[in-house]
Motif scaffolding. Structure first.
Motif, mmCIF file in Angstrom:
data_model
loop_
_atom_site.group_PDB
_atom_site.id
_atom_site.type_symbol
_atom_site.label_atom_id
_atom_site.label_comp_id
_atom_site.label_asym_id
_atom_site.label_seq_id
_atom_site.Cartn_x
_atom_site.Cartn_y
_atom_site.Cartn_z
ATOM 1 N N SER A 41 3.139 6.213 3.041
ATOM 2 C CA SER A 41 2.133 5.834 2.597
ATOM 3 C C SER A 41 1.681 5.757 1.220
ATOM 4 C CB SER A 41 0.796 6.858 2.813
ATOM 5 O OG SER A 41 1.057 7.948 2.111
ATOM 6 N N VAL A 42 0.784 5.000 0.642
ATOM 7 C CA VAL A 42 0.744 4.944 -0.882
ATOM 8 C C VAL A 42 0.222 6.382 -1.265
ATOM 9 C CG1 VAL A 42 -0.094 2.424 -0.988
ATOM 10 C CG2 VAL A 42 -1.768 4.364 -0.526
ATOM 11 N N ASP A 54 -2.433 2.991 7.872
ATOM 12 C CA ASP A 54 -1.546 1.913 7.488
ATOM 13 C C ASP A 54 -0.174 2.119 7.711
ATOM 14 O OD1 ASP A 54 -0.096 0.113 6.100
ATOM 15 O OD2 ASP A 54 -1.420 0.273 4.283
ATOM 16 N N GLU A 98 5.815 0.827 1.572
ATOM 17 C CA GLU A 98 4.818 0.453 0.413
ATOM 18 C C GLU A 98 5.383 0.683 -0.981
ATOM 19 O OE1 GLU A 98 1.892 0.182 1.199
ATOM 20 O OE2 GLU A 98 1.058 1.044 2.871
ATOM 21 N N SER A 129 5.897 3.161 -2.830
ATOM 22 C CA SER A 129 5.237 3.882 -3.766
ATOM 23 C C SER A 129 5.992 4.997 -4.498
ATOM 24 C CB SER A 129 4.124 5.020 -2.889
ATOM 25 O OG SER A 129 2.958 3.863 -2.359
ATOM 26 N N ALA A 142 8.585 -2.624 -2.566
ATOM 27 C CA ALA A 142 7.715 -2.408 -1.323
ATOM 28 C C ALA A 142 9.131 -3.228 -0.180
ATOM 29 C CB ALA A 142 6.330 -3.474 -1.215
ATOM 30 N N HIS A 200 -5.558 1.370 1.789
ATOM 31 C CA HIS A 200 -4.767 2.239 0.870
ATOM 32 C C HIS A 200 -5.855 3.323 0.054
ATOM 33 C CE1 HIS A 200 -1.263 -0.984 -0.076
ATOM 34 N NE2 HIS A 200 -1.334 -0.319 1.215
#
Ligand code: GLV
Ligand code: MN
Ligand code: MN
Length: 404
Positions: A82-83, A90, A125, A127, A132, A376
């Motif tokens: 995830s972010v 997501d 992501e 992150s 990405a 997000h």
């Protein structure tokens, strides 16, 4: 049990993993303990279904129904990571829906003629390591493994170290043509990241295209100094250049019908009573076509340079990643649209592993309605009924593709 109940039961087993204890969404960075716990969950679910689990050279996990070496597989899936403080859907929705779609096919007594797999791709992501779709970029050879191994997270941990800690061999990272060649068709089901389906009153849609998008790092250097004693006229303040560029990026994006966002900034030394010495800001820019994106980024660069001239600072913008426009396979898209009773086709401004894979295999995406349109962020969501509709749509599509 009905699909809607099956969805809720399975979803609830995954939901606690990586959930922020203060209720501020989910934090599942690639190869972090939360991400690894999600992968363990996936392995357990796959084993319970008698699927064969395989982790490829790049940390992408595949759960196979049928013989992977038979080739021309129909693969579906998405990502767990995830972010920071993102929503629950997501990524994971695509994996959970894949497992439930397989269950539905078995319930229907379907015997696929092509191997079918559910995939969980690594660090989609970006992150943690800044790039990405890391897993699919490595798999397809779009990212050089030496560059990837040297990427660092905010604690200075390299990707090579993170991969090692997760029990994989960092030297194995890189393009994997034989594994890629097994995939005959790829489908990614994803929560919609806007309100188009809500406005159209449709639970499920089909992707038409992904806007070209990328990330640029703006580094501005000036002169660190005392906030109380440095006269305003004597300052060389990089924060001014950065702040102006943030506003200019927003304006240039609006003028061109694109999107530009600065959601991350680093200030050196980050002290309340000091004029900063340096500011780095990350610009995420997207546009409907490649030329518009190029024009947008160039305009932001020019505005930053002009302002730096006035502030006595220096500004440079460096591309960290760039994904050109993706037009999904039109034959496949039309087949899905027809099969799903005329489900609407929508473009998206979000990046996906499906976009990376689409350069190599016929690829399509399904979107599930998100009433808030938020993505997000923790407010992202879909009703259980719409998630069940997504599972059924995915099962219908897998059945059609795998039984031909
Ligand atoms: C991924 O979700 C992206 O579009 O940044
Ligand atoms: Mn995302
Ligand atoms: Mn995603």
């Amino acid at each position: 049990m009905m699909t809607i109940e099956r969805f809720r039961v399975l979803w609830d087993t995954l939901l606690p993993i990586g959930r922020d204890p203060d209720g501020a969404g989910w934090v599942r960075y690639g190869f972090s303990p939360a991400d690894l716990a999600c992968r363990d969950w996936f392995t357990g679910q796959a084993a319970a279904r008698g699927l064969t689990v395989e982790t490829d050279r790049n940390g992408n996990v595949f759960a196979w129904w049928g013989d992977p070496d038979a080739g021309d597989a129909v693969v579906t899936g998405s990502h767990f990571d995830s972010v920071p403080h993102g929503g629950a859907y997501d990524g994971p929705l695509g994996i959970v829906s894949g497992l439930l779609a397989l269950d539905l096919l078995r319930q229907r007594g379907v015997e696929p003629r092509r191997p079918v797999a559910v995939a969980a791709f690594a660090e989609e992501e970006g992150s943690r390591f800044g790039v990405a779709c890391l897993g699919t970029r490595l798999l397809t050879g779009a990212l050089d493994p030496d560059t990837a191994r040297a990427l660092t997270d905010s604690d200075g941990v390299t990707l090579a170290e993170a991969v090692t800690a997760a029990g994989h061999d960092p030297e194995a990272l890189g393009a994997d043509p034989p594994r890629l060649a097994r995939i005959g068709t790829f489908l990614e089901l994803h929560i919609e990241q806007g309100r188009a389906l809500a406005d159209l009153d449709a639970p499920v849609g089909v992707a038409s295209a992904i806007w070209p998008h990328g990330r640029w790092r703006l580094d501005v250097t000036g002169e660190g100094n005392h906030a109380g004693t440095t006269r305003m006229a004597d300052r060389r303040d990089p924060m001014l250049t950065a702040a102006y560029t943030v506003l200019a990026a927003n304006k240039e994006a609006r003028l061109r019908g694109g999107h530009a966002t600065v959601g991350r900034i680093e200030v050196t030394p980050n002290a309340t009573n000091a004029v900063p010495a340096a500011v780095s800001a990350w610009v995420d820019a997207r546009a409907p076509d490649d030329a518009t994106l190029q024009g947008l980024v160039e305009a932001i660069r020019v505005r930053a340079a002009e302002r730096a001239g006035r502030d006595g600072t220096s500004a440079t913008m460096t591309a960290e990643s760039l994904t050109p426009v993706v037009e999904f396979d039109t034959g496949l898209r039309d087949r899905l649209t027809a099969l799903l009773g005329g489900a609407p086709a929508l473009p998206t401004g979000a990046g996906h592993d499906a976009g990376v894979l689409s350069g190599h295999v016929p690829t399509a995406m399904l979107f599930v309605r998100n009433p808030t349109g938020v993505s997000h962020a923790p407010a992202e969501g879909a009703s259980d009924a719409d998630c069940a509709a997504g599972v059924t749509a995915l099962a219908d599509v897998l059945q059609e593709l795998a039984c031909r």
